[in-house]
Scaffold this active site. Structure first.
Site, short mmCIF file in Angstrom:
data_model
loop_
_atom_site.label_atom_id
_atom_site.label_comp_id
_atom_site.label_asym_id
_atom_site.label_seq_id
_atom_site.Cartn_x
_atom_site.Cartn_y
_atom_site.Cartn_z
N THR A 106 0.82 -1.21 0.00
CA THR A 106 0.00 0.00 0.00
C THR A 106 0.85 1.26 0.00
OG1 THR A 106 -1.68 -1.19 1.21
CG2 THR A 106 -1.92 1.15 1.19
N SER A 145 -8.20 -1.81 6.57
CA SER A 145 -7.66 -1.07 7.71
C SER A 145 -7.23 0.34 7.31
CB SER A 145 -6.44 -1.80 8.27
OG SER A 145 -6.78 -3.08 8.68
N GLY A 172 0.45 -0.32 5.49
CA GLY A 172 0.89 -1.26 6.52
C GLY A 172 -0.16 -2.27 6.98
N GLY A 173 -1.14 -2.59 6.10
CA GLY A 173 -2.14 -3.58 6.51
C GLY A 173 -2.83 -3.14 7.79
N1 GLU Z 1 -5.22 -4.51 2.14
C1 GLU Z 1 -4.98 -3.69 3.28
C2 GLU Z 1 -6.19 -2.92 3.70
O1 GLU Z 1 -7.01 -2.66 2.92
C3 GLU Z 1 -3.90 -2.72 3.04
C4 GLU Z 1 -2.65 -3.42 2.69
C5 GLU Z 1 -1.45 -2.75 3.16
O2 GLU Z 1 -1.46 -1.63 3.64
O3 GLU Z 1 -0.44 -3.35 3.06
O4 GLU Z 1 -6.32 -2.55 4.80
#
Ligand code: GLU
Length: 618
Positions: free
Chosen positions: A425, A490, A510-511
């Site tokens: 991201t 997130s 950062g997920g």
């Molecule tokens: N897929 C994650 C989300 O939507 C973001 C992925 C990331 O920040 O690495 O929260």
């Protein structure tokens, strides 16, 4: 890791033109030249941008200097990130766009999240033979993880709603960078190497990102003429050229039959790697039906600030907001640093318990957004924090059906938290001279997304659907797979007002650590009195309702001993897919008096970010 600057001949040329055209003769850059040097802080007036990448920031600055507004500049920067950060963002993915409108004084948002195809079955992640979910490593590099992309529709919606440029104009800087190329830095090479095994399995991906069988060398120029052509097509024909027609047909065909090289075998360096490349469900009808959603933001008040975030389908706004409400009764600034951090870690565990129990796509699940962001609910949840001792994790969720701000006597409910997100991201913050502000987080999920490039089109498809819970048999899980649903995110693009004026805009990749990074940065700035740059640079830790706290090495060395008496177990960040022990890569702009803007990016994480202002402070 040493950082090399990305210098782009293309951007330099555009900027050279602009300086002549603008007639000011004044450089916008700290080094006094025309190159977009990569500085993590910039202070000044007339507009500002912060992103992870100098070319993207330069694209935004270019638009601002030519009279474009923050929405225009954000789209130009995002499209450029699609070129220079292709493993984190691009038209194959989605994201959340938050806008402060100086004209109305309102914060509004666009939900551009990817969506599950209509034909995706609820058990898509389940191995019929074992009745268990397939491993993430197999799901990620497959068609089954690909959701209907939302980024391009987001750009169009943002420009229509708030911008002044057409998509054709906003795409121009990105087209130039894709055509002329950018200079490969350590981060790009390392991210390519981290993905080398799976990229080599897909023929179009190998051809684009592993020229000659290796990751591009640091210092070489990386061009993406296929992406330049795709952007040109969209510039000419609009988003219809993506969501329908030949390109849509090719995307659907690619997802339904991923272009895996039949001769591929795991290399000696990674024996036993399994890439089944499961076929996915995306159809042209899904693409034609995709729409972004105009959403009201979430809102909480924290110590006199108005904090606006992203409402579900992201859990960012509710979870950051709830944690702030939990922390409101405590005087963090008056505590010792370990005690303040202890409260931060406990608050996020509680907020994550509630996120897991309650948050999913509101089109499918009755999400109690108002309760989760209600100060009374937060106050009641704060009762669960023992000021001296960390609670055993996971902590249970609170009960949103009955709360009154008084410490509860009813037993709490079980949490349903499965963390299936990963660490890719990108994020950008832009402000213009009129006072409009954009906070935009965009992603293709995993670094490298699904690993599948659409043949001849120059971009990777997302693997966003792995953000759903894998075991989707639990009807109480708000994030279970359902056709047409948006997986819970997130992402936490956040805009904070003080006395109805912008104070701070920030966000991060950062997920699921996005939530804690944004929260920790706010606490650093508001409670602990750090500058915005120091708030970003400070070492991070992330407690997401698990037995141990993920922490950066710098955090462990600074606070490990101080936090030990509270019972927190700190473990170094990092996972099997990335070589970096980092959490997040934030960007922010703080707004001062008389239009002063302080743009801040990472000084070191992800190789350092890039902050720029239109008129630097002297
Ligand atoms: N897929 C994650 C989300 O939507 C973001 C992925 C990331 O920040 O690495 O929260």
């Amino acid at each position: 890791m040493p950082t090399l600057r990305r210098r782009v001949a293309a951007v330099t040329a555009v900027l050279a033109l602009s300086v002549t055209a603008g007639g000011t003769g004044t450089s916008a850059f700290a080094d006094g030249g025309l190159h977009p040097g990569k500085s993590p802080t910039a202070t000044g007036y007339g507009g500002a941008v912060s992103s992870v990448d100098a070319d993207a920031s330069a694209a935004a600055l270019e638009v601002l200097r030519h009279g474009g507004n923050a929405a225009d500049a954000a789209v130009a920067a995002a499209a450029t990130l699609g070129v220079t950060e292709p493993y984190s963002a691009g038209i194959g993915g989605g994201g959340y766009f938050v806008f402060y409108d100086a004209g109305t004084g309102k914060v509004q948002t666009i939900d551009g999240r990817e969506t599950a195809p209509e034909r995706m079955p609820a058990n898509a992640f389940i191995n019929a033979a074992t009745k268990k979910p397939y491993p993430f490593a197999e799901l990620v590099s497959s068609g089954v993880s690909v959701g209907v992309p939302g980024s391009l529709a987001t750009w169009e919606r943002a420009l229509t709603r708030w911008g002044t440029l057409g998509l054709d104009e906003a795409l121009k800087p990105a087209i130039k960078v894709a055509e002329d190329g950018f200079v490969v830095d350590e981060t790009f090479r390392q991210q390519t190497l981290d993905n080398k095994v799976r990229f080599s399995a897909f023929t179009p991906t190998r051809n684009l990102f592993l020229p000659g069988g290796d990751a591009p060398a640091v210092g070489s120029v990386f061009r993406n003429p296929d992406l330049a052509d795709t952007y040109r097509l969209i510039a000419r024909k609009g988003t219809d050229a993506f969501y329908s027609g030949a390109l849509a047909e090719e995307m659907a065909a690619t997802v339904q039959a991923p272009p895996k090289d039949p001769a591929w075998a795991p290399p000696a360096s990674a024996p036993g790697t399994s890439i089944p490349a499961f076929p996915g469900y995306l159809t042209t009808a899904d693409l034609a039906a995709y729409t972004t959603l105009d959403q009201d933001p979430t809102h909480v008040e924290y110590r006199g600030y108005d904090v606006y975030g992203m409402a579900p389908s992201s859990s960012g706004g509710t979870t950051v907001g709830e944690a702030l409400n939990i922390l409101e009764p405590f005087n963090l600034g008056g505590m010792s640093r370990p005690a303040a951090l202890h409260h931060y870690l406990e608050a996020t565990a509680l907020a994550f318990a509630d996120r897991g129990k309650y948050v999913g796509d509101p089109a499918f699940v009755d999400v109690p957004t108002a309760a989760l962001t209600d100060p009374l609910f937060g106050k009641e949840r704060s009762c669960a924090i023992n000021p001296a001792t960390a609670a055993a994790k996971p902590v249970p969720a609170g009960d949103v059906s009955t709360y009154d701000g008084v410490c509860p006597v009813t037993p709490a409910l079980a949490a349903h938290e499965t963390d299936t997100e990963n660490l890719s991201t990108t994020n950008l913050t832009v402000a213009d001279k009129w006072g409009n502000v954009v906070e935009y987080t965009l992603t293709i999920e995993q670094t490298g997304g699904s690993g599948i490039v659409v043949p001849g089109r120059g971009f990777l498809l997302n693997n966003e659907l792995t953000d759903f819970s894998y075991d989707s048999t639990n009807p109480a899980d708000p994030n279970r797979v359902e056709p047409g649903k948006r997986p819970r995110s997130s992402m936490s693009p956040t805009i904070i007002l003080k006395d109805d004026e912008p104070f701070l805009a920030l966000g991060s990749p950062g997920g699921s650590t996005i939530i804690t990074t944004v929260l920790q940065t706010i606490l650093n700035r508001v409670d602990l009195g750090m500058s915005v740059s120091d708030s970003i640079a400070a070492p991070r830790a992330s407690q997401r309702n698990t037995a141990s706290v993920t922490a950066e090495p710098g955090f462990i060395s600074a606070y490990g001993i101080g936090l030990a008496p509270f019972g927190h177990k700190l473990v170094p960040a990092g996972d099997a897919f990335t070589s970096a022990a980092e959490i997040g890569a934030a960007t922010a702009i703080e707004f001062g008096r008389n239009g002063r803007m302080e743009a801040a990016a990472e000084p070191a994480r992800r190789g350092g970010g890039s902050a720029m202002v239109v008129k630097p402070e002297r």
